[in-house]
Scaffold this active site. Structure first.
Site, PDB file in Angstrom:
ATOM      1  N   ASN A   9       0.892  -1.030  -0.139  1.00 54.31           N
ATOM      2  CA  ASN A   9      -0.027   0.032   0.118  1.00 54.31           C
ATOM      3  C   ASN A   9       0.908   1.144   0.083  1.00 54.31           C
ATOM      4  O   ASN A   9       1.190   1.455   1.194  1.00 54.31           O
ATOM      5  CB  ASN A   9      -0.931  -0.076   1.321  1.00 54.31           C
ATOM      6  N   LYS A  11       0.014   4.439  -0.263  1.00 55.12           N
ATOM      7  CA  LYS A  11      -0.471   5.293   0.366  1.00 55.12           C
ATOM      8  C   LYS A  11      -0.518   6.611  -0.492  1.00 55.12           C
ATOM      9  O   LYS A  11      -0.150   6.215  -1.604  1.00 55.12           O
ATOM     10  CB  LYS A  11       0.120   5.618   1.765  1.00 55.12           C
ATOM     11  N   HIS A  95      -9.489   1.217   4.843  1.00 58.57           N
ATOM     12  CA  HIS A  95      -8.213   1.483   5.471  1.00 58.57           C
ATOM     13  C   HIS A  95      -8.571   2.584   6.730  1.00 58.57           C
ATOM     14  O   HIS A  95      -9.392   3.122   6.805  1.00 58.57           O
ATOM     15  CB  HIS A  95      -7.080   1.959   4.582  1.00 58.57           C
ATOM     16  N   GLU A  97      -6.563   4.739   7.884  1.00 61.29           N
ATOM     17  CA  GLU A  97      -6.636   6.093   7.656  1.00 61.29           C
ATOM     18  C   GLU A  97      -7.793   6.737   7.099  1.00 61.29           C
ATOM     19  O   GLU A  97      -8.148   7.799   7.177  1.00 61.29           O
ATOM     20  CB  GLU A  97      -5.346   6.323   6.790  1.00 61.29           C
ATOM     21  N   GLU A 167      -5.210  -5.053  10.759  1.00 59.83           N
ATOM     22  CA  GLU A 167      -4.078  -4.019  10.931  1.00 59.83           C
ATOM     23  C   GLU A 167      -4.380  -3.000  12.251  1.00 59.83           C
ATOM     24  O   GLU A 167      -5.238  -2.245  12.220  1.00 59.83           O
ATOM     25  CB  GLU A 167      -4.210  -2.948   9.767  1.00 59.83           C
ATOM     26  N   GLY A 173       2.782   2.446  10.950  1.00 63.08           N
ATOM     27  CA  GLY A 173       3.808   3.397  10.499  1.00 63.08           C
ATOM     28  C   GLY A 173       4.355   3.641  11.846  1.00 63.08           C
ATOM     29  O   GLY A 173       5.114   4.715  12.003  1.00 63.08           O
ATOM     30  N   SER A 213       3.664  -2.014  10.392  1.00 60.64           N
ATOM     31  CA  SER A 213       5.330  -2.271  10.251  1.00 60.64           C
ATOM     32  C   SER A 213       5.740  -3.417  10.155  1.00 60.64           C
ATOM     33  O   SER A 213       6.620  -3.855  10.812  1.00 60.64           O
ATOM     34  CB  SER A 213       5.382  -1.692  11.992  1.00 60.64           C
TER      35      SER A 213
HETATM   36  P1  13P Z   1       3.214   0.417   7.778  1.00 59.31           P
HETATM   37  O1  13P Z   1       3.682  -0.879   7.057  1.00 59.31           O
HETATM   38  O2  13P Z   1       4.026   1.664   7.249  1.00 59.31           O
HETATM   39  O3  13P Z   1       2.828   0.201   9.335  1.00 59.31           O
HETATM   40  O4  13P Z   1       1.687   0.499   7.156  1.00 59.31           O
HETATM   41  C1  13P Z   1       0.781  -0.259   7.244  1.00 59.31           C
HETATM   42  C2  13P Z   1      -0.284   0.023   6.625  1.00 59.31           C
HETATM   43  O5  13P Z   1      -1.228   0.936   6.894  1.00 59.31           O
HETATM   44  C3  13P Z   1      -0.771  -0.899   5.228  1.00 59.31           C
HETATM   45  O6  13P Z   1      -1.883  -0.563   4.841  1.00 59.31           O
END
Ligand code: 13P
Length: 253
Positions: A9, A11, A95, A97, A167, A173, A213
């Site tokens: 992803n 983003k 997601h 976010e 997740e 992150g 992560s």
């Molecule tokens: P990270 O791998 O940067 O923690 O992000 C995870 C994520 O949100 C994947 O959709």
């Protein structure tokens, strides 16, 4: 036997030029890999060009979001028809976010999931608890709520094709991945929820990923767990080397 999925992803990262560079490099790194479904979810603006580059390889294209309507007066939105048209086979939905910054609700995520299926796109539905919810022991009830919302609208003929990405929000992150055993317990719990709704056959079919992560160091341990069928990777998918190392670890195990 469930085929593992490693989905990157990206983003809101990578211009068109940067996307081209990344995916070209990735293509070289994973030339020999089989036995794992590799998905690259670039920003909308790069989907077309990424598709051009991955054509004929084992990399699949995914988007990071979509609206549920097919077309019409919905300024700024992207439809499942458009994603299909550009060559997407997968789409990330719900997601955290999006749930947090854009106030997406579980009901909306379900509508999107249904729409994805009607265009033969495989939905990667994200669920997970935040730090406070975890600390107050609410993880399972949050997961249950998010999963059960899907059950209301998704029938058993489609349910087996869904991909769930667990997740935990506190692990995204932050560099703080969930402990693999803990993540596995939640994935197991998700599979049990599917089993009680659709039966064991469907539950054994669905692929449940872990995200938060994930990196080349922790992927092996995660993949060793019984109910972790792959990973949704954020930061580490922005580098061809680290992403390909994660893919390779998923293939070997
Ligand atoms: P990270 O791998 O940067 O923690 O992000 C995870 C994520 O949100 C994947 O959709």
């Amino acid at each position: 036997m469930r085929i593992p999925v490693i989905a990157g992803n990206w983003k809101m990262n990578k211009t068109v030029v940067e996307s081209i560079a990344l995916v070209k490099e990735l293509k070289d790194f994973i030339r020999e890999i089989k036995g794992v479904d590799i998905v690259v979810c670039s920003p909308f603006t790069s989907l077309w060009v990424v598709k051009e580059i991955i054509n004929g390889t084992s990399i699949h294209l995914g988007a990071q979001n979509m609206y549920w309507e097919t077309k019409g007066a919905f300024t700024g939105e992207i439809s499942p028809l458009m994603l299909k048209d550009v060559g997407c086979e997968y789409v990330i939905l719900g997601h955290s976010e999006r749930r947090e910054h854009f106030k997406e609700t579980s009901e909306e995520v379900v509508k999107k999931t249904k729409a994805a299926f009607s265009f033969n796109l495989i939905p990667i539905v994200c669920i997970g608890e935040n730090f406070e919810e975890r600390e107050s022991g609410k993880t399972k009830s949050i997961i249950e709520q998010e999963v059960k919302a899907l059950f209301l609208e998704i029938d058993s003929t489609l349910a087996g094709r869904i991909i769930i990405a667990y997740e935990p929000i506190w692990a995204i992150g932050t560099g703080k991945s969930a402990n693999s055993q803990e993540a596995n317990l939640i994935n197991k719990f998700i599979r049990e929820l599917f089993s009680s709704e659709y039966g064991n056959k469907v539950a054994e079919q669905i692929r449940i990923l872990y995200g938060g992560s994930v990196n080349p160091k922790n992927i092996e341990e995660l993949m060793n767990e019984s109910d972790i069928d792959g990973a949704l990777v954020g930061g580490a998918s922005l580098y061809a080397l680290t992403f390909s190392q994660i893919v390779k670890a998923a293939e070997i195990l």
